[in-house]
Design an enzyme around this catalytic site. Structure first.
Site, PDB file in Angstrom:
ATOM      1  N   PRO A  12     -28.506  -1.284   8.626  1.00  0.00           N
ATOM      2  CA  PRO A  12     -28.953  -0.349   8.434  1.00  0.00           C
ATOM      3  C   PRO A  12     -28.783   0.593   7.830  1.00  0.00           C
ATOM      4  O   PRO A  12     -27.623   0.580   7.082  1.00  0.00           O
ATOM      5  CB  PRO A  12     -28.697   0.422  10.123  1.00  0.00           C
ATOM      6  CG  PRO A  12     -27.399   0.134  10.625  1.00  0.00           C
ATOM      7  CD  PRO A  12     -27.981  -1.741   9.690  1.00  0.00           C
ATOM      8  N   CYS A  95     -19.056   3.224  10.159  1.00  0.00           N
ATOM      9  CA  CYS A  95     -19.589   4.442   8.716  1.00  0.00           C
ATOM     10  C   CYS A  95     -18.424   5.643   8.748  1.00  0.00           C
ATOM     11  O   CYS A  95     -17.868   5.973   9.749  1.00  0.00           O
ATOM     12  CB  CYS A  95     -20.073   5.573   9.152  1.00  0.00           C
ATOM     13  SG  CYS A  95     -21.214   6.590   7.942  1.00  0.00           S
ATOM     14  N   LYS A 134     -22.324  -2.306  15.799  1.00  0.00           N
ATOM     15  CA  LYS A 134     -21.394  -2.831  14.032  1.00  0.00           C
ATOM     16  C   LYS A 134     -19.952  -2.020  14.339  1.00  0.00           C
ATOM     17  O   LYS A 134     -20.421  -1.024  14.352  1.00  0.00           O
ATOM     18  CB  LYS A 134     -22.743  -2.008  13.557  1.00  0.00           C
ATOM     19  CG  LYS A 134     -22.349  -2.563  12.040  1.00  0.00           C
ATOM     20  CD  LYS A 134     -24.055  -2.276  10.702  1.00  0.00           C
ATOM     21  CE  LYS A 134     -23.946  -3.037  10.080  1.00  0.00           C
ATOM     22  NZ  LYS A 134     -22.860  -2.280   8.728  1.00  0.00           N
ATOM     23  N   HIS A 166     -18.602  -5.747   9.876  1.00  0.00           N
ATOM     24  CA  HIS A 166     -18.882  -5.814   8.478  1.00  0.00           C
ATOM     25  C   HIS A 166     -17.331  -5.971   8.162  1.00  0.00           C
ATOM     26  O   HIS A 166     -16.247  -4.910   8.602  1.00  0.00           O
ATOM     27  CB  HIS A 166     -18.888  -4.439   8.130  1.00  0.00           C
ATOM     28  CG  HIS A 166     -18.897  -3.913   6.890  1.00  0.00           C
ATOM     29  ND1 HIS A 166     -19.784  -3.150   6.103  1.00  0.00           N
ATOM     30  CD2 HIS A 166     -17.904  -4.883   6.052  1.00  0.00           C
ATOM     31  CE1 HIS A 166     -19.057  -2.244   4.951  1.00  0.00           C
ATOM     32  NE2 HIS A 166     -18.383  -3.925   4.439  1.00  0.00           N
ATOM     33  N   ASN A 206     -21.535  -9.691   8.635  1.00  0.00           N
ATOM     34  CA  ASN A 206     -22.194  -8.540   7.407  1.00  0.00           C
ATOM     35  C   ASN A 206     -21.258  -7.940   6.298  1.00  0.00           C
ATOM     36  O   ASN A 206     -19.338  -8.147   6.554  1.00  0.00           O
ATOM     37  CB  ASN A 206     -22.610  -6.711   7.925  1.00  0.00           C
ATOM     38  CG  ASN A 206     -23.002  -6.264   7.357  1.00  0.00           C
ATOM     39  OD1 ASN A 206     -22.402  -4.705   7.741  1.00  0.00           O
ATOM     40  ND2 ASN A 206     -23.263  -5.755   6.371  1.00  0.00           N
ATOM     41  N   GLY A 207     -21.167  -7.321   5.473  1.00  0.00           N
ATOM     42  CA  GLY A 207     -19.966  -7.088   4.104  1.00  0.00           C
ATOM     43  C   GLY A 207     -20.217  -8.057   2.577  1.00  0.00           C
ATOM     44  O   GLY A 207     -20.100  -9.205   2.562  1.00  0.00           O
ATOM     45  N   GLY A 208     -20.976  -7.881   2.068  1.00  0.00           N
ATOM     46  CA  GLY A 208     -20.879  -8.005   0.169  1.00  0.00           C
ATOM     47  C   GLY A 208     -22.067  -9.612   0.162  1.00  0.00           C
ATOM     48  O   GLY A 208     -21.449 -11.054  -0.773  1.00  0.00           O
ATOM     49  N   GLY A 233     -27.148  -6.046   3.572  1.00  0.00           N
ATOM     50  CA  GLY A 233     -27.236  -4.707   2.954  1.00  0.00           C
ATOM     51  C   GLY A 233     -27.800  -4.392   1.765  1.00  0.00           C
ATOM     52  O   GLY A 233     -29.099  -4.407   1.341  1.00  0.00           O
ATOM     53  N   ARG A 234     -27.357  -4.272   0.603  1.00  0.00           N
ATOM     54  CA  ARG A 234     -27.551  -3.542  -0.475  1.00  0.00           C
ATOM     55  C   ARG A 234     -27.950  -4.704  -1.681  1.00  0.00           C
ATOM     56  O   ARG A 234     -29.392  -4.527  -2.317  1.00  0.00           O
ATOM     57  CB  ARG A 234     -25.904  -3.160  -1.422  1.00  0.00           C
ATOM     58  CG  ARG A 234     -26.225  -1.960  -0.918  1.00  0.00           C
ATOM     59  CD  ARG A 234     -25.113  -1.485  -2.118  1.00  0.00           C
ATOM     60  NE  ARG A 234     -23.396  -2.673  -1.209  1.00  0.00           N
ATOM     61  CZ  ARG A 234     -21.903  -2.835  -2.253  1.00  0.00           C
ATOM     62  NH1 ARG A 234     -21.745  -1.928  -2.949  1.00  0.00           N
ATOM     63  NH2 ARG A 234     -21.571  -3.294  -1.238  1.00  0.00           N
TER      64      ARG A 234
END
Length: 337
Positions: A12, A95, A134, A166, A206-208, A233-234
């Site tokens: 998300p 977040c 998350k 994350h 998640n993350g990187g 994600g990105r």
């Protein structure tokens, strides 16, 4: 409850993973789990629900991410999400923005694992679909080993169906939300240690994660411990063409499209339908700007969409002109490999 495959998901992301983005991603993968942008409980309960929550049935499986910390409000919002047809409800505990902190939700909830457990229990009692969390591995000066494991213990006891981690801290003081995506160091090992403790409970990392190859690497067992899924994600947003490899690599299934060129052609019908309903072309095409990343003609593709799709009355002719900047042979190269 419908079983969800967490092997590959798209994170998300605020201002990014709206319904247009999710429909586009779904054209490239039938199996990836997709997530909405975070919606606060206040918006869900009091806002324009059709505008905020409506989605195309083609998006399944799709999860609704909520922001909040009041169990009753989260339960009510989860019920609304279930009624709209979402496959999962996820609680945002990661977040780091100032607005989120002032509302006592997001990453600051890493300091209140018991409250998060109460929130999960309330949502589980309210709906029949999956409820997940998350989170980060901690915030500010917290010891990640203590913070993450306390969170996991609380939400697992409350009945959460999975935990998405994350794998970096969030610094609530001193770093912006953008910096919090990159500056705190990644710690993938702690996620594997967590999974070692919860062998029968889905843990997603998640993350990187920058590529399909990196995602595959993280799914490989370490010391006999294997994670249940990866969340990008990105990378999935900025280089969406990688989504064409998701079904073949992670699910042993054929990709829905032969390549990027065919993906844009498949999107045309959706664009025409949305334009007929009054949507602006740029609201859709902004999500496809990175599709031909690194290929001849990619810059002209982006430039055409960026300059022309924003103009009043812009239509499918703009998309066709952009697509003509990139030769079809480029997109078919994937199928020939």
């Amino acid at each position: 409850m419908k079983k969800i495959d967490y092997k590959f998901s798209v994170a998300p992301m605020m201002d990014w993973t709206d319904r247009h983005c999710r429909f586009f991603h779904r054209l490239m993968s039938r199996r990836a789990l997709l997530y909405t942008e975070m919606l606060t409980t206040g918006a869900v309960i009091h806002g324009d629900r059709e505008r905020l929550l409506g989605f195309d049935p083609a998006e399944h499986p799709v999860a609704l991410q909520l922001g909040g910390s009041e169990p009753a409000e989260l339960a009510a919002s989860a019920r609304i999400g279930e009624d709209f047809g979402y496959d999962e409800i996820d609680l945002n505990c990661g977040c780091p923005s100032d607005r989120v902190q002032s509302g006592r939700f997001g990453a600051c909830l890493m300091r209140e694992p018991a409250l998060v457990g109460d929130c999960v229990a309330a949502m589980k009692a309210a709906v029949k679909i999956a409820v997940t969390v998350k989170c980060r591995i901690g915030v500010d000066e917290q010891d990640p080993e203590e913070a993450l494991f306390a969170m996991a213990e609380s939400v697992a006891r409350a009945g959460a169906d999975a935990l998405i981690v994350h794998a970096r801290k969030a610094w609530l003081k001193g770093l912006s939300p953008r910096e919090n995506r990159d500056v705190p160091p990644l710690d993938y090992d702690i996620v594997f240690r967590l999974k070692d403790r919860y062998r029968d409970w889905p843990v997603i990392i998640n993350g990187g994660i920058a590529s399909i190859a990196h995602a595959r690497e993280l799914l490989a067992p370490r010391g006999g411990v294997a994670l249940d899924g990866v969340m990008l994600g990105r990378a999935a947003y900025q280089n969406p063409g990688l989504m064409l490899d998701v079904d073949p690599v992670f699910f042993g299934a054929e990709a829905p499209q032969a390549g990027e060129h065919e993906t844009v052609e498949a999107l045309m019908g959706y664009i025409a339908r949305e334009l007929a309903c009054g949507e602006r072309l740029s609201a859709i095409t902004r999500h496809i700007l990175g599709l031909f990343q690194g290929r001849p003609g990619a810059r002209a593709f982006r430039r055409t969409l960026a300059t022309e799709a924003v103009k009043p009355g812009a239509g499918l002719d703009v998309v066709r002109a952009a697509l003509a900047c990139v030769g079809r042979s480029e997109s078919l190269a994937r199928a020939a490999e």
